[in-house]
Design a protein around this motif. Structure first.
Motif, short mmCIF file in Angstrom:
data_model
loop_
_atom_site.label_atom_id
_atom_site.label_comp_id
_atom_site.label_asym_id
_atom_site.label_seq_id
_atom_site.Cartn_x
_atom_site.Cartn_y
_atom_site.Cartn_z
N ALA A 156 -8.36 7.28 -26.29
CA ALA A 156 -8.16 6.40 -25.13
C ALA A 156 -8.24 7.19 -23.83
N VAL A 157 -7.60 8.35 -23.82
CA VAL A 157 -7.59 9.17 -22.60
C VAL A 157 -9.01 9.62 -22.24
N ILE A 158 -9.80 10.02 -23.23
CA ILE A 158 -11.17 10.42 -22.95
C ILE A 158 -11.95 9.25 -22.34
N ARG A 159 -11.79 8.06 -22.88
CA ARG A 159 -12.49 6.90 -22.33
C ARG A 159 -12.05 6.62 -20.90
N TRP A 160 -10.74 6.66 -20.66
CA TRP A 160 -10.26 6.42 -19.30
C TRP A 160 -10.80 7.48 -18.33
#
Length: 448
Positions: free
Chosen positions: A140-144
């Motif tokens: 999720a953090v990578i996508r954000w």
């Protein structure tokens, strides 16, 4: 000196001893093989180096019992999932209380406010989200990060591990980036979107960030999944300065380095990241993870969200933040993962470090011992690795398997990966002494 023949002799003897002492585990393993692929419900259960899996009957505090009735001093603790002990009473009670009141609802429950307050006060970041695992949180953090920067690349360090996230399965071999050989079924080349450099190399970090196309640096503050690699003085501060200079977000995955102290490595030593991930220990081993972020990141996330549309974002699942996990998380943060717990864990882990170092010296070996708070590791080389390549070269698979088997047969579990130990609030001085004495016996046998 430890010879190859001494290692082979120990592995053979200890494997035979294990098999003779574990008839019930042997029976369970045979029966499980009828329907479980490779005989276990998850492949990491085979990584202990034993002739067949050790089947667990019960675990409590810093102890574990197998189905054959043997008790173990547990210094693995679920590879951090039970870093604060197996089934701490506050967490067990919270789970039991919530279990009859609903397991999942896709709605916030009464624990949500308290958990948010505890996360912010403990880790120093104002905004939080919950997922079901650290892998999911890192994804999720990578996508954000890619979404809010408009950049497609991330940067990781050689030897890193951030869960089952395809983007990070890149290694350096002789200075050349290659896909990690263990990555199954990969259909595109993640190197198109992921850069990998060595830890503790400031010049390489600056060169990798200089083009201005890296959305995020994702790292542990100290590497713990390729052995243990500590940051050299000033490296993390340089990382913080360089990411700000080039408009890159800094993400610390503290799933393991939460062992450092209350609030983790970044809260104990700094610097502060833009985003922060914590997995397994945050709910005492109940599947849950969190990621936190700054006000600036939250504002940028909101702009991305507002420019899109509702629906499937690719972030999170309907089980995320379920009431059972939130109840466990609240109990962990308020009553288990406390400064008082660290007041017990850190001095005892330092004592274990010194006792292991003394054993190694007494047996005429030059091996290195290192520690990150409650987490320690002895490395079968004369110097500490400073990056992933050096850490891989320090690994000695057959020797480590011999040591692990020897310890298991004497009622001591350390992490099956490398030679890593964890001390929890329930760990006693007696357990530390037994580990050091058993390791001494092992090394005495190996060195003759």
């Amino acid at each position: 000196m430890i010879t190859g023949s001494a290692i082979e002799t120990m592995i053979a003897a200890e494997a035979e001893r294990f098999a003779k002492a574990k008839p019930v585990s042997a029976d369970r393993a045979k029966r499980a093989a009828a329907h479980w692929y490779r005989g276990v419900p998850f492949h990491w259960m085979l990584d202990w180096g034993t002739p067949f899996p050790l089947f667990v009957k019960e675990a409590k505090g810093a102890h574990l019992w197998d189905v054959d009735g043997q008790a173990f001093d547990d210094f693995c603790l679920g590879d951090t999932g039970a870093m604060f002990g197996h089934s701490p009473p506050p967490i067990a009670e919270a789970i039991a209380h919530q279990a009859s009141r609903g397991l999942t609802a896709m709605l916030p429950g009464e624990d949500v406010v308290a958990v948010g307050d505890a996360l912010a006060s403990t880790f120093g970041l104002p905004w939080w989200q919950v997922t079901s695992s650290a892998s999911e949180a890192n994804r999720a953090v990578i996508r954000w990060c890619r979404g809010i920067t408009g950049r497609d690349k991330i940067l990781v360090f050689n030897g890193c591990y951030h869960g089952a996230v395809d983007d990070v399965f890149v290694d350096l071999r002789d200075g050349v980036a290659e896909l990690r050989r263990s990555l199954v079924g990969q259909v595109y080349d993640v190197r198109d979107h992921t850069r990998v450099i060595e830890f503790n190399d400031r010049d390489a970090l600056e060169a990798a960030l200089a083009p201005g196309d890296v959305a995020a640096v994702l790292t542990e503050p100290a590497l713990t999944n390729v052995g243990m690699v500590l940051p050299e003085p000033g490296f993390l501060d340089a990382m913080r300065e360089l990411t700000r200079r080039f408009g890159t977000l800094l993400v610390f995955d503290e799933t393991h380095t939460i062992s450092t102290g209350h609030g983790g490595y970044s809260r104990t030593f700094g610097p502060s990241p833009d985003m922060f991930v914590l997995g397994k220990p945050v709910a005492g081993g109940v599947p849950a993870a969190v990621y936190g972020f700054t006000n600036e990141v939250a504002e940028r996330m909101e702009r991305v969200r507002a420019s899109g549309e509702g629906g499937h974002s690719g972030i999170g699942t309907t089980l995320s933040a379920n009431p059972l996990a939130m109840a466990a998380m609240r109990a962990a943060l308020e009553h288990v993962m406390t400064p008082k717990a660290y007041d017990h864990m850190l001095p005892l882990a330092a004592q274990l470090e010194e006792q292991i170092r003394g054993v190694i010296r007494a047996r005429g070996l030059g091996w290195h011992v290192t520690r990150v708070g409650a987490r320690g590791e002895f490395i079968c080389e004369d110097s500490a690795p400073r990056n992933g390549s050096e850490a891989r070269m320090a690994m000695h698979g057959p020797l480590e398997r011999a040591i692990h088997l020897f310890l298991i047969n004497r009622g001591i579990l350390i992490a099956p990966f490398h030679n890593m130990t964890l001390v929890c609030p329930a760990t006693s001085q007696g357990q530390v002494d037994r580990l050091a004495n058993a390791l001494d016996d092992c090394l005495q046998t190996l060195t003759g």
